[in-house]
Design a protein around this motif. Sequence first.
Motif, mmCIF file in Angstrom:
data_model
loop_
_atom_site.group_PDB
_atom_site.id
_atom_site.type_symbol
_atom_site.label_atom_id
_atom_site.label_comp_id
_atom_site.label_asym_id
_atom_site.label_seq_id
_atom_site.Cartn_x
_atom_site.Cartn_y
_atom_site.Cartn_z
ATOM 1 N N ARG A 577 36.209 -15.420 5.371
ATOM 2 C CA ARG A 577 36.222 -14.784 4.050
ATOM 3 C C ARG A 577 36.959 -15.723 3.101
ATOM 4 O O ARG A 577 37.923 -16.372 3.501
ATOM 5 N N SER A 578 36.544 -15.782 1.867
ATOM 6 C CA SER A 578 37.225 -16.650 0.909
ATOM 7 C C SER A 578 38.628 -16.134 0.632
ATOM 8 O O SER A 578 38.984 -14.984 0.932
ATOM 9 N N GLU A 579 39.425 -16.985 0.014
ATOM 10 C CA GLU A 579 40.811 -16.627 -0.302
ATOM 11 C C GLU A 579 40.912 -15.387 -1.177
ATOM 12 O O GLU A 579 41.835 -14.565 -1.006
ATOM 13 N N ALA A 624 34.167 -8.262 -1.121
ATOM 14 C CA ALA A 624 33.262 -9.165 -1.841
ATOM 15 C C ALA A 624 32.560 -8.487 -3.004
ATOM 16 O O ALA A 624 31.733 -9.116 -3.674
ATOM 17 N N TRP A 625 32.862 -7.220 -3.248
ATOM 18 C CA TRP A 625 32.170 -6.462 -4.292
ATOM 19 C C TRP A 625 32.337 -7.119 -5.658
ATOM 20 O O TRP A 625 33.402 -7.604 -5.987
ATOM 21 N N SER A 716 33.411 -14.998 -1.573
ATOM 22 C CA SER A 716 32.441 -15.420 -0.557
ATOM 23 C C SER A 716 32.813 -14.874 0.809
ATOM 24 O O SER A 716 33.982 -14.625 1.114
ATOM 25 N N LEU A 717 31.785 -14.754 1.642
ATOM 26 C CA LEU A 717 31.960 -14.349 3.031
ATOM 27 C C LEU A 717 31.655 -15.548 3.932
ATOM 28 O O LEU A 717 31.641 -16.686 3.471
ATOM 29 N N VAL A 718 31.416 -15.301 5.203
ATOM 30 C CA VAL A 718 31.255 -16.381 6.167
ATOM 31 C C VAL A 718 30.008 -17.211 5.866
ATOM 32 O O VAL A 718 29.086 -16.745 5.185
ATOM 33 N N ASP A 719 30.001 -18.453 6.397
ATOM 34 C CA ASP A 719 28.855 -19.331 6.136
ATOM 35 C C ASP A 719 27.551 -18.680 6.601
ATOM 36 O O ASP A 719 27.554 -17.920 7.572
#
Length: 856
Positions: A577-579, A624-625, A716-719
């Motif tokens: 997950r992004s920062e 991530a909303w 952002s979430l995982v790749d």
Amino acid sequence: MTRRPVSTYRLQIRPSFDLDDAAALVPYLRDLGVDWVYLSPILQAADGSDHGYDVVDPTRVDDARGGPDALARFAAAAREAGLGILVDIVPNHQGVADPRHNPWWADVLRRGRDSAWAGAFDIDGDHGDGRVRLPVLGSALAEVLRAGELSVSPGLPEGIRTAEGLDDAGAPPIGQSPPTGQSPRTGQSPPIGQSPPIGQSPRTGQSPPIGQSPPTGWAGATGFARYFDTVLPLADGTAPAQETTDADEVAAVLARQHWEVVHWRDEAQALNYRRFFTITTLAGVRVERPEVFAASHREVLRWFRDGLADGLRIDHPDGLADPGGYLDDLERAVRAVHDDDEPPYVVVEKILEHGETLPAWWATDGTTGYDAMAEIDRVLIDPRGEAGLTALDARLRADTGVPPSAGWAELIHETKRAVADGAQAAEVGRLVRCLPAPVREALGAEVARDALAELLACFPVYRSYLPDGREHLDRAAAEAASRRPELARAVAAIAPLLADPGLELSRRFMQTTGPVMAKGVEDAAFYRDTRLGTLTEVGGDPSVFSLDVAGFHAAAARRQSAWPYAMTALSTHDTKRSEDVRARLSVLAEVPERWSVALGRLREIASTGHGPFDALVWQAIVGAWPAASERLRDYAIKAARESAERTSWAAPDAAFEDRIDEVVAAAHGRAVSIVNDLVADIAPAGWSNALSAKLLQLAGPGVPDVYQGTESWDLSLVDPDNRRAVDFAARRRQLDEIDAGLLPPVDDSGAAKLLLTSRALRLRRDRPGLFTRYTPMTVAGPAAGHAIAFDRGGALAVATRLPVGLAADGGWRDTVLLRHTGPTVDVLTDRRFEGGELPLAELLELYPVALLAPVE
């Protein structure tokens, strides 16, 4: 003297954003305050590769990423702007999915052990009767042949990528290398395996004369086999007169090849080459051999010779036979082509477990920063929320028939053991074959396999580097014998062999512990421990819920003392997950009751039927909303399959995945008002956390890396979600407005984060003398526990923690920062402060962070 970066900015170079696009971005990065540009892998990768870690030809820059001319143009732009260049390289493996594009691999498949490149890959030829086993078939070979799905043909297939002669293909510069088969460090024969050095036949032991070696890859090939998209070269003299799918004729041709195709489900027993983790299309490369090192690093060394690079990031060093030796070789090679008294700047992608330290003897400036990420995340988590979130997890389990949590240690033992028995079974089988015959025969192959798998499951860190790290092996052996008393005799017999660094068995065991840890922990257990998503991040230990301010200061001081040029990170191409997602989710630890109520309402509307997984998915949605449904579904499906509890990559459960679809659909449908209300409640505190995390990283010890786009909000979430295109034009416009005098509010525009990022990066670049030490500062007053303050040698950073609790307690009130007197300016707001006691209510009036610098 070789320069060390003050900061870096990571760019994902790919076909849709190539090196010329990077060159065009240089003026923005300079204005942002960046010191070095940090490029993702740029060597020739597999066609369509968006990440670049599947290099198929290490001898040239990827055409799809702009090629060598674009690299030169980018470097010229960077130099003109005064920026350094850091490049990510992948020494551990190469992409072999399509042999038409990898000339080294194609040559091995075509010529087998007689290939000049046979020793480049880590192949156990004896296990395959001298053949490379390729688990590419969708069913048993007999069924494939009966169905006419596999053809053999004369001539060459379309789409071949050939090298322009042996030298251009990366032939080892033998005249510039140590004697064939000897290490430049020790003068001894390569330590692992029985295959000869590149260029020598295992039967004759002779090296082909330079210039008379067979051309690499497909040049001169006379036939090929095709199975759907898989195309393989035929051994010379074995091609049929015309294309055929006749089962008997094809079988006769296949029997004469240096490779063998098998069902993909048989890889555990059949696979006979080292790979990256569980990815059979990434074959391990033996860079411990001097010829292989020279051939695979020729282009990389050219970058230093021609002034195209200043430093390197080393991907997955733990996969190498001798990571420390590799780093020594790399430093020596770079110094040889780059006239400099100082070693190059090198950082390693090394995951350190909680309390573990980086080997001090390695020729590196430090890690890529996951250790710092875990510390920054945890100092912003409220420890008082642990009990509530743990209780919620217990209720979710009980309500949906999921067994109670046995704790983190038990969970990762279970998942690691599953990996050792399943996804890494081929590697464990190779360890069994490496056992001395008397030991293997005395124990029996199955008992030996069981004991080795248990030792892998009990190993407490990614790997050891014997003779250092013996204590990890001793701990694993003691735990394995305790958990499985019936294996105690086998463990006692095997453990001393694993402790002998002179044995192939020991070295291969060290290469295997990392994949078992990565797949068992990061790619399985991290998706099963779902109390709080912030905890399950790369480099993190979910059993460590939070970190107090004193602990954070101690960790930062250690970094300043031991690894001052180590990279620090908050987001990467590998983070789950992004920062900013994690910063928002961390708020849940301050409001566990609010989260419990909201999750209950959300689950009443849509549930997968697995309570802990519901918590994971709804956290992803909230974090991530307002992410689009497609992004959320891709994340949730990947998370479910990685966790391998109710569905998996190997055996997808359509019914469970349908319920995942219902949850994602509900987020934008029947549950949207609940999601919106919850996000509205926690987003402001999440912004505060995100700004604090950014300041702690940018102003703290080490070399802060800004992952592309994260100078503004990035949810952002995982790749591959975290490799989405970045709107740099919008960020450029925002930066121009800020530079024109705008003091943006902390809102969903992300401009406040851009303000912080640009001002902190510029201060570090323009006034490096303010960042030479680390001293914790004193905060006094009723809200002192909500502040983190430190002096870097002139620059003084102050960050807010636990903002919900701070507001509930009445704000800063009479809390003050105690500091040296003298005029300073907050570089974020340009406000001037004097005096030895600064009221935090005044200092942090506009933003939850401040960065003070002496007035010039």
